[in-house]
Design a protein around this motif. Structure first.
Motif, mmCIF file in Angstrom:
data_model
loop_
_atom_site.group_PDB
_atom_site.id
_atom_site.type_symbol
_atom_site.label_atom_id
_atom_site.label_comp_id
_atom_site.label_asym_id
_atom_site.label_seq_id
_atom_site.Cartn_x
_atom_site.Cartn_y
_atom_site.Cartn_z
ATOM 1 N N SER A 1 0.841 -1.191 0.000
ATOM 2 C CA SER A 1 0.000 0.000 0.000
ATOM 3 C C SER A 1 0.876 1.241 0.000
ATOM 4 O O SER A 1 1.967 1.236 0.579
ATOM 5 C CB SER A 1 -0.922 0.009 1.231
ATOM 6 N N GLU A 2 0.403 2.287 -0.665
ATOM 7 C CA GLU A 2 1.152 3.540 -0.668
ATOM 8 C C GLU A 2 0.228 4.699 -0.299
ATOM 9 O O GLU A 2 -0.935 4.731 -0.689
ATOM 10 C CB GLU A 2 1.822 3.779 -2.033
ATOM 11 N N TYR A 3 0.793 5.637 0.476
ATOM 12 C CA TYR A 3 0.022 6.795 0.945
ATOM 13 C C TYR A 3 0.976 7.672 1.755
ATOM 14 O O TYR A 3 2.005 7.170 2.235
ATOM 15 C CB TYR A 3 -1.135 6.326 1.844
ATOM 16 N N PRO A 4 0.667 8.946 1.915
ATOM 17 C CA PRO A 4 1.435 9.737 2.881
ATOM 18 C C PRO A 4 1.013 9.323 4.306
ATOM 19 O O PRO A 4 0.254 10.012 4.985
ATOM 20 C CB PRO A 4 1.020 11.188 2.567
ATOM 21 N N PHE A 5 1.477 8.161 4.719
ATOM 22 C CA PHE A 5 1.056 7.608 6.008
ATOM 23 C C PHE A 5 1.533 8.490 7.158
ATOM 24 O O PHE A 5 2.597 9.109 7.106
ATOM 25 C CB PHE A 5 1.615 6.200 6.193
ATOM 26 N N SER A 6 0.727 8.502 8.220
ATOM 27 C CA SER A 6 1.064 9.237 9.433
ATOM 28 C C SER A 6 0.625 8.405 10.633
ATOM 29 O O SER A 6 0.145 7.283 10.473
ATOM 30 C CB SER A 6 0.356 10.595 9.447
ATOM 31 N N ASP A 7 0.755 8.954 11.816
ATOM 32 C CA ASP A 7 0.322 8.240 13.014
ATOM 33 C C ASP A 7 -1.174 7.938 12.984
ATOM 34 O O ASP A 7 -1.645 7.047 13.697
ATOM 35 C CB ASP A 7 0.656 9.049 14.267
ATOM 36 N N LYS A 8 -1.913 8.664 12.168
ATOM 37 C CA LYS A 8 -3.358 8.454 12.060
ATOM 38 C C LYS A 8 -3.687 7.029 11.622
ATOM 39 O O LYS A 8 -4.685 6.442 12.051
ATOM 40 C CB LYS A 8 -3.935 9.458 11.061
ATOM 41 N N GLN A 9 -2.851 6.452 10.776
ATOM 42 C CA GLN A 9 -3.106 5.090 10.270
ATOM 43 C C GLN A 9 -2.260 4.020 10.964
ATOM 44 O O GLN A 9 -2.503 2.829 10.796
ATOM 45 C CB GLN A 9 -2.811 5.019 8.763
ATOM 46 N N LYS A 10 -1.292 4.443 11.737
ATOM 47 C CA LYS A 10 -0.265 3.529 12.235
ATOM 48 C C LYS A 10 -0.817 2.376 13.069
ATOM 49 O O LYS A 10 -0.499 1.208 12.817
ATOM 50 C CB LYS A 10 0.772 4.309 13.043
ATOM 51 N N ASP A 11 -1.639 2.681 14.062
ATOM 52 C CA ASP A 11 -2.123 1.635 14.963
ATOM 53 C C ASP A 11 -2.954 0.587 14.232
ATOM 54 O O ASP A 11 -2.812 -0.614 14.488
ATOM 55 C CB ASP A 11 -2.941 2.254 16.097
ATOM 56 N N GLN A 12 -3.826 1.033 13.336
ATOM 57 C CA GLN A 12 -4.686 0.091 12.616
ATOM 58 C C GLN A 12 -3.873 -0.800 11.684
ATOM 59 O O GLN A 12 -4.118 -2.005 11.586
ATOM 60 C CB GLN A 12 -5.734 0.867 11.813
ATOM 61 N N LEU A 13 -2.880 -0.213 11.003
ATOM 62 C CA LEU A 13 -2.037 -1.008 10.108
ATOM 63 C C LEU A 13 -1.224 -2.032 10.894
ATOM 64 O O LEU A 13 -1.096 -3.186 10.485
ATOM 65 C CB LEU A 13 -1.102 -0.087 9.319
ATOM 66 N N GLN A 14 -0.696 -1.615 12.023
ATOM 67 C CA GLN A 14 0.088 -2.519 12.863
ATOM 68 C C GLN A 14 -0.787 -3.647 13.401
ATOM 69 O O GLN A 14 -0.363 -4.811 13.432
ATOM 70 C CB GLN A 14 0.733 -1.749 13.997
ATOM 71 N N SER A 15 -1.990 -3.306 13.809
ATOM 72 C CA SER A 15 -2.906 -4.307 14.341
ATOM 73 C C SER A 15 -3.244 -5.364 13.294
ATOM 74 O O SER A 15 -3.246 -6.570 13.583
ATOM 75 C CB SER A 15 -4.190 -3.631 14.822
ATOM 76 N N LEU A 16 -3.500 -4.941 12.067
ATOM 77 C CA LEU A 16 -3.807 -5.891 10.999
ATOM 78 C C LEU A 16 -2.620 -6.805 10.718
ATOM 79 O O LEU A 16 -2.778 -8.026 10.559
ATOM 80 C CB LEU A 16 -4.189 -5.130 9.723
ATOM 81 N N ALA A 17 -1.426 -6.222 10.677
ATOM 82 C CA ALA A 17 -0.226 -7.017 10.404
ATOM 83 C C ALA A 17 -0.012 -8.058 11.501
ATOM 84 O O ALA A 17 0.321 -9.221 11.216
ATOM 85 C CB ALA A 17 0.987 -6.113 10.287
ATOM 86 N N GLU A 18 -0.202 -7.663 12.738
ATOM 87 C CA GLU A 18 -0.010 -8.584 13.858
ATOM 88 C C GLU A 18 -1.086 -9.670 13.873
ATOM 89 O O GLU A 18 -0.796 -10.841 14.139
ATOM 90 C CB GLU A 18 -0.019 -7.808 15.174
ATOM 91 N N THR A 19 -2.315 -9.291 13.580
ATOM 92 C CA THR A 19 -3.420 -10.247 13.590
ATOM 93 C C THR A 19 -3.199 -11.382 12.593
ATOM 94 O O THR A 19 -3.466 -12.554 12.891
ATOM 95 C CB THR A 19 -4.750 -9.541 13.269
#
Length: 206
Positions: free
Chosen positions: A83-101
């Motif tokens: 995925s590509e985007y100007p990612f920020s802390d706004k998306q960080k927790d959700q992306l990390q949670s999905l990866a860990e799950t």
């Protein structure tokens, strides 16, 4: 089998779409999704009458769609998700949670550049005929046309662009293993060694 979640991060104007295409050449079976393509989908299907309506649409439709799509493909065990985007802390927790799950190893490729160069690229891109009108208008509905893009009603100012980059800390985003490239001069950027490394790593674990 190891699975990889590759995030292409960095401010607008750093060439994330170009890098996404280079990754597609190496991993034609990868699943790629971007927030921008979902924003454009909803702009075309629903549209918006003012910027507040567009912002609400992003919160209630765009982001839920994006995370649900990621969830579905990770649950299905897709080996490489990008995925590509100007990612920020706004998306960080959700992306990390999905990866860990779903047991994905996260790799962030962060692109940076001098602000003046980014601003020049942003101005040029916003005036190109291929640029989706929903990004540069205060209102948009399917079928809207604007031949002279300089007349758009929502061109960002240099000061606002700089503040967004600073406030959202695009240059600080990282999850998992980090690789960083300075793309101030595209001619000096060589992605080949990293792409070779990723290809060797991923294919060796198939």
């Amino acid at each position: 089998m190891k699975k990889y979640f590759i995030l292409l991060a960095g401010s607008p104007g750093t060439g994330k779409t170009y890098l996404m295409n280079k990754l597609r050449e190496r991993f034609p079976d990868m699943y790629a999704i971007t927030l921008d393509e979902i924003k454009e989908y909803y702009a075309e299907s629903i549209g918006f009458n003012h910027l507040e309506e567009r912002a609400a649409q992003e919160q209630t439709k765009v982001y839920p769609f994006y995370y649900k799509a990621l969830d579905l493909y990770m649950e299905a065990g897709k080996k490489v998700v990008v995925s590509e985007y100007p990612f920020s802390d706004k998306q960080k927790d959700q992306l990390q949670s999905l990866a860990e799950t779903y047991g994905y190893e996260v790799i962030t490729i962060r692109l940076t550049a001098d602000f003046e160069v980014l601003w020049e690229r942003r101005c040029k891109r916003d005036r190109e005929p291929e640029r989706h009108l929903s990004y540069i208008m205060t209102h948009y509905h399917y079928g809207d046309v604007l031949e002279d893009r300089s007349l758009a009603t929502n061109h960002i100012t240099k000061e606002a662009f700089k503040k967004i980059i600073s406030d959202r800390k695009y240059d600080d985003f990282e999850l998992g293993t980090l690789y960083e490239f300075d793309v101030t001069d595209y001619g000096k950027v060589d992605y080949a060694p990293l792409l070779d490394k990723l290809e060797e790593q991923i294919k060796s674990e198939e």
